[in-house]
Scaffold this motif. Structure first.
Motif, PDB file in Angstrom:
ATOM      1  N   PRO A   1       0.811  -1.203   0.088  1.00 40.00           N
ATOM      2  CA  PRO A   1       0.025  -0.178  -0.044  1.00 40.00           C
ATOM      3  C   PRO A   1       0.887   1.211  -0.014  1.00 40.00           C
ATOM      4  O   PRO A   1       1.718   1.439   0.754  1.00 40.00           O
ATOM      5  N   GLY A   2       0.518   2.075  -1.008  1.00 37.63           N
ATOM      6  CA  GLY A   2       1.078   3.434  -1.066  1.00 37.63           C
ATOM      7  C   GLY A   2       2.643   3.472  -1.776  1.00 37.63           C
ATOM      8  O   GLY A   2       2.887   4.760  -2.043  1.00 37.63           O
ATOM      9  N   GLN A   3       2.692   2.282  -2.166  1.00 37.32           N
ATOM     10  CA  GLN A   3       3.959   2.505  -3.340  1.00 37.32           C
ATOM     11  C   GLN A   3       3.684   2.915  -4.527  1.00 37.32           C
ATOM     12  O   GLN A   3       2.359   2.721  -4.987  1.00 37.32           O
ATOM     13  N   ARG A   4       4.706   3.194  -5.328  1.00 35.91           N
ATOM     14  CA  ARG A   4       4.642   3.659  -6.682  1.00 35.91           C
ATOM     15  C   ARG A   4       5.282   2.498  -7.537  1.00 35.91           C
ATOM     16  O   ARG A   4       6.661   2.262  -7.594  1.00 35.91           O
ATOM     17  N   VAL A   5       4.539   1.922  -8.594  1.00 35.28           N
ATOM     18  CA  VAL A   5       5.309   0.967  -9.150  1.00 35.28           C
ATOM     19  C   VAL A   5       4.824   1.230 -10.734  1.00 35.28           C
ATOM     20  O   VAL A   5       4.006   1.637 -11.021  1.00 35.28           O
ATOM     21  N   LEU A   6       5.791   0.624 -11.611  1.00 33.76           N
ATOM     22  CA  LEU A   6       5.750   0.739 -12.884  1.00 33.76           C
ATOM     23  C   LEU A   6       5.730  -0.399 -13.695  1.00 33.76           C
ATOM     24  O   LEU A   6       6.616  -1.393 -13.510  1.00 33.76           O
ATOM     25  N   GLU A   7       4.874  -0.694 -14.591  1.00 37.69           N
ATOM     26  CA  GLU A   7       5.099  -1.833 -15.354  1.00 37.69           C
ATOM     27  C   GLU A   7       5.391  -1.339 -16.696  1.00 37.69           C
ATOM     28  O   GLU A   7       4.813  -0.660 -17.299  1.00 37.69           O
ATOM     29  N   LEU A   8       6.439  -2.067 -16.919  1.00 41.77           N
ATOM     30  CA  LEU A   8       6.955  -2.123 -18.531  1.00 41.77           C
ATOM     31  C   LEU A   8       6.495  -2.989 -19.396  1.00 41.77           C
ATOM     32  O   LEU A   8       6.639  -4.267 -19.209  1.00 41.77           O
ATOM     33  N   GLY A   9       5.775  -2.518 -20.671  1.00 41.74           N
ATOM     34  CA  GLY A   9       5.187  -3.557 -21.332  1.00 41.74           C
ATOM     35  C   GLY A   9       4.035  -4.001 -20.768  1.00 41.74           C
ATOM     36  O   GLY A   9       3.717  -5.096 -20.651  1.00 41.74           O
ATOM     37  N   ALA A  10       2.983  -3.249 -20.413  1.00 42.28           N
ATOM     38  CA  ALA A  10       1.800  -3.340 -19.769  1.00 42.28           C
ATOM     39  C   ALA A  10       0.998  -4.335 -20.416  1.00 42.28           C
ATOM     40  O   ALA A  10      -0.131  -5.003 -19.775  1.00 42.28           O
ATOM     41  N   GLY A  11       1.024  -4.482 -21.716  1.00 39.33           N
ATOM     42  CA  GLY A  11       0.161  -5.132 -22.529  1.00 39.33           C
ATOM     43  C   GLY A  11      -1.328  -4.802 -22.189  1.00 39.33           C
ATOM     44  O   GLY A  11      -1.762  -3.736 -22.322  1.00 39.33           O
ATOM     45  N   THR A  12      -2.200  -5.884 -22.075  1.00 36.16           N
ATOM     46  CA  THR A  12      -3.809  -5.772 -21.869  1.00 36.16           C
ATOM     47  C   THR A  12      -4.149  -5.317 -20.526  1.00 36.16           C
ATOM     48  O   THR A  12      -5.121  -5.261 -20.158  1.00 36.16           O
ATOM     49  N   GLY A  13      -3.052  -5.196 -19.622  1.00 37.30           N
ATOM     50  CA  GLY A  13      -3.319  -4.613 -18.289  1.00 37.30           C
ATOM     51  C   GLY A  13      -3.474  -5.596 -17.124  1.00 37.30           C
ATOM     52  O   GLY A  13      -3.942  -5.106 -15.955  1.00 37.30           O
TER      53      GLY A  13
ATOM     54  N   ASP B   1     -13.037  -0.505 -16.426  1.00 35.60           N
ATOM     55  CA  ASP B   1     -14.123  -1.522 -16.016  1.00 35.60           C
ATOM     56  C   ASP B   1     -13.950  -2.003 -14.798  1.00 35.60           C
ATOM     57  O   ASP B   1     -14.870  -2.468 -13.865  1.00 35.60           O
ATOM     58  N   GLY B   2     -12.635  -2.138 -14.205  1.00 35.48           N
ATOM     59  CA  GLY B   2     -12.280  -2.919 -12.890  1.00 35.48           C
ATOM     60  C   GLY B   2     -12.433  -1.844 -12.005  1.00 35.48           C
ATOM     61  O   GLY B   2     -12.205  -2.147 -10.580  1.00 35.48           O
ATOM     62  N   GLY B   3     -12.437  -0.555 -12.318  1.00 36.76           N
ATOM     63  CA  GLY B   3     -12.410   0.468 -11.266  1.00 36.76           C
ATOM     64  C   GLY B   3     -11.084   0.773 -10.786  1.00 36.76           C
ATOM     65  O   GLY B   3     -10.977   1.440  -9.443  1.00 36.76           O
ATOM     66  N   SER B   4     -10.296   0.406 -11.306  1.00 40.75           N
ATOM     67  CA  SER B   4      -8.936   0.541 -10.892  1.00 40.75           C
ATOM     68  C   SER B   4      -8.434   2.113 -11.029  1.00 40.75           C
ATOM     69  O   SER B   4      -8.821   3.000 -11.960  1.00 40.75           O
ATOM     70  N   HIS B   5      -7.490   2.325 -10.196  1.00 41.19           N
ATOM     71  CA  HIS B   5      -6.743   3.979 -10.376  1.00 41.19           C
ATOM     72  C   HIS B   5      -5.315   3.888 -11.086  1.00 41.19           C
ATOM     73  O   HIS B   5      -4.569   4.871 -10.730  1.00 41.19           O
ATOM     74  N   ALA B   6      -5.289   2.711 -11.946  1.00 42.47           N
ATOM     75  CA  ALA B   6      -4.017   2.798 -12.450  1.00 42.47           C
ATOM     76  C   ALA B   6      -3.891   3.887 -13.676  1.00 42.47           C
ATOM     77  O   ALA B   6      -4.949   4.186 -14.196  1.00 42.47           O
ATOM     78  N   ARG B   7      -2.605   4.165 -13.878  1.00 40.20           N
ATOM     79  CA  ARG B   7      -2.241   5.133 -15.140  1.00 40.20           C
ATOM     80  C   ARG B   7      -1.859   4.535 -16.282  1.00 40.20           C
ATOM     81  O   ARG B   7      -0.735   3.707 -16.059  1.00 40.20           O
TER      82      ARG B   7
ATOM     83  N   GLY C   1      -2.604   0.116 -29.601  1.00 41.92           N
ATOM     84  CA  GLY C   1      -3.770  -1.143 -29.324  1.00 41.92           C
ATOM     85  C   GLY C   1      -3.771  -1.633 -28.000  1.00 41.92           C
ATOM     86  O   GLY C   1      -4.721  -1.777 -27.309  1.00 41.92           O
ATOM     87  N   MET C   2      -2.527  -2.245 -27.491  1.00 44.47           N
ATOM     88  CA  MET C   2      -2.304  -2.746 -26.064  1.00 44.47           C
ATOM     89  C   MET C   2      -2.970  -1.771 -24.998  1.00 44.47           C
ATOM     90  O   MET C   2      -3.484  -2.101 -23.981  1.00 44.47           O
ATOM     91  N   VAL C   3      -2.429  -0.530 -25.051  1.00 45.60           N
ATOM     92  CA  VAL C   3      -2.923   0.648 -24.103  1.00 45.60           C
ATOM     93  C   VAL C   3      -4.280   0.745 -24.147  1.00 45.60           C
ATOM     94  O   VAL C   3      -5.148   0.973 -22.961  1.00 45.60           O
ATOM     95  N   ALA C   4      -4.973   0.625 -25.446  1.00 47.07           N
ATOM     96  CA  ALA C   4      -6.497   0.904 -25.488  1.00 47.07           C
ATOM     97  C   ALA C   4      -7.272  -0.220 -24.786  1.00 47.07           C
ATOM     98  O   ALA C   4      -8.197   0.003 -23.870  1.00 47.07           O
ATOM     99  N   VAL C   5      -6.760  -1.616 -24.966  1.00 41.76           N
ATOM    100  CA  VAL C   5      -7.088  -2.655 -24.281  1.00 41.76           C
ATOM    101  C   VAL C   5      -7.005  -2.732 -22.769  1.00 41.76           C
ATOM    102  O   VAL C   5      -8.098  -2.997 -21.671  1.00 41.76           O
ATOM    103  N   ALA C   6      -5.975  -2.156 -22.359  1.00 49.77           N
ATOM    104  CA  ALA C   6      -5.536  -2.147 -20.964  1.00 49.77           C
ATOM    105  C   ALA C   6      -6.491  -1.023 -20.230  1.00 49.77           C
ATOM    106  O   ALA C   6      -7.003  -1.015 -19.123  1.00 49.77           O
ATOM    107  N   ARG C   7      -6.741   0.130 -20.728  1.00 48.55           N
ATOM    108  CA  ARG C   7      -7.363   1.188 -20.427  1.00 48.55           C
ATOM    109  C   ARG C   7      -8.728   0.618 -20.186  1.00 48.55           C
ATOM    110  O   ARG C   7      -9.384   1.354 -19.116  1.00 48.55           O
ATOM    111  N   GLU C   8      -9.262  -0.112 -21.176  1.00 48.49           N
ATOM    112  CA  GLU C   8     -10.839  -0.354 -21.102  1.00 48.49           C
ATOM    113  C   GLU C   8     -10.958  -1.428 -19.821  1.00 48.49           C
ATOM    114  O   GLU C   8     -11.771  -1.491 -18.852  1.00 48.49           O
ATOM    115  N   ARG C   9      -9.863  -2.373 -19.562  1.00 55.95           N
ATOM    116  CA  ARG C   9      -9.738  -3.335 -18.452  1.00 55.95           C
ATOM    117  C   ARG C   9      -9.532  -2.644 -17.217  1.00 55.95           C
ATOM    118  O   ARG C   9     -10.300  -2.938 -16.139  1.00 55.95           O
ATOM    119  N   VAL C  10      -8.691  -1.354 -16.889  1.00 55.33           N
ATOM    120  CA  VAL C  10      -8.679  -0.675 -15.836  1.00 55.33           C
ATOM    121  C   VAL C  10      -9.781   0.021 -15.524  1.00 55.33           C
ATOM    122  O   VAL C  10     -10.311   0.061 -14.523  1.00 55.33           O
TER     123      VAL C  10
END
Length: 117
Positions: free
Chosen positions: A41-53, A88-94, A77-86
């Motif tokens: 909790p509270g950490q800042r993490v980065l995923e390289l090559g996030a793909g579909t999220g 829809d899941g109510g996530s606060h991911a960027r 295309g991967m960013v678009a799919v991941a953005r939809e997943r994020v």
């Protein structure tokens, strides 16, 4: 065609079916990698090559609203799919479209970095 452009184009075309093809094979390795990342909790993490999220959503749920889970991918295309997943899941991911060889973030922005496949 430049290597990065070719990869981006290929993943753009695969983005909408990628999970149907790869998720089962990648599931165990992704979960093992996330366990090794050991974000909290509270950490800042980065995923390289996030793909579909898929991993990004898990990371966001662990770091919570006081943290930051950011995904970077070369493929629009991967960013678009991941953005939809994020979303829809109510996530606060960027999500950011970009190249991991030239991060669009200042040094020391993240506590940890995750990358698989």
């Amino acid at each position: 065609m430049h290597r990065a452009s070719h990869a981006s184009h290929t993943y753009d075309r695969l983005s909408w079916v990628y999970d149907l093809v790869a998720d089962r094979a990648e599931h165990a390795a992704r979960d093992r990698g996330l366990a090794l990342l050991d974000a909290g909790p509270g950490q800042r993490v980065l995923e390289l090559g996030a793909g579909t999220g898929r991993a990004l959503v898990q990371m966001a749920s662990v770091v919570g609203p006081s943290g930051l889970a950011c995904g970077l991918d070369l493929s629009a295309g991967m960013v678009a799919v991941a953005r939809e997943r994020v979303t829809d899941g109510g996530s606060h991911a960027r999500l950011v479209r970009g190249d991991g060889r030239s991060l669009p973030h200042p040094d020391s922005t993240f506590d940890g970095v995750f990358m698989s496949f």
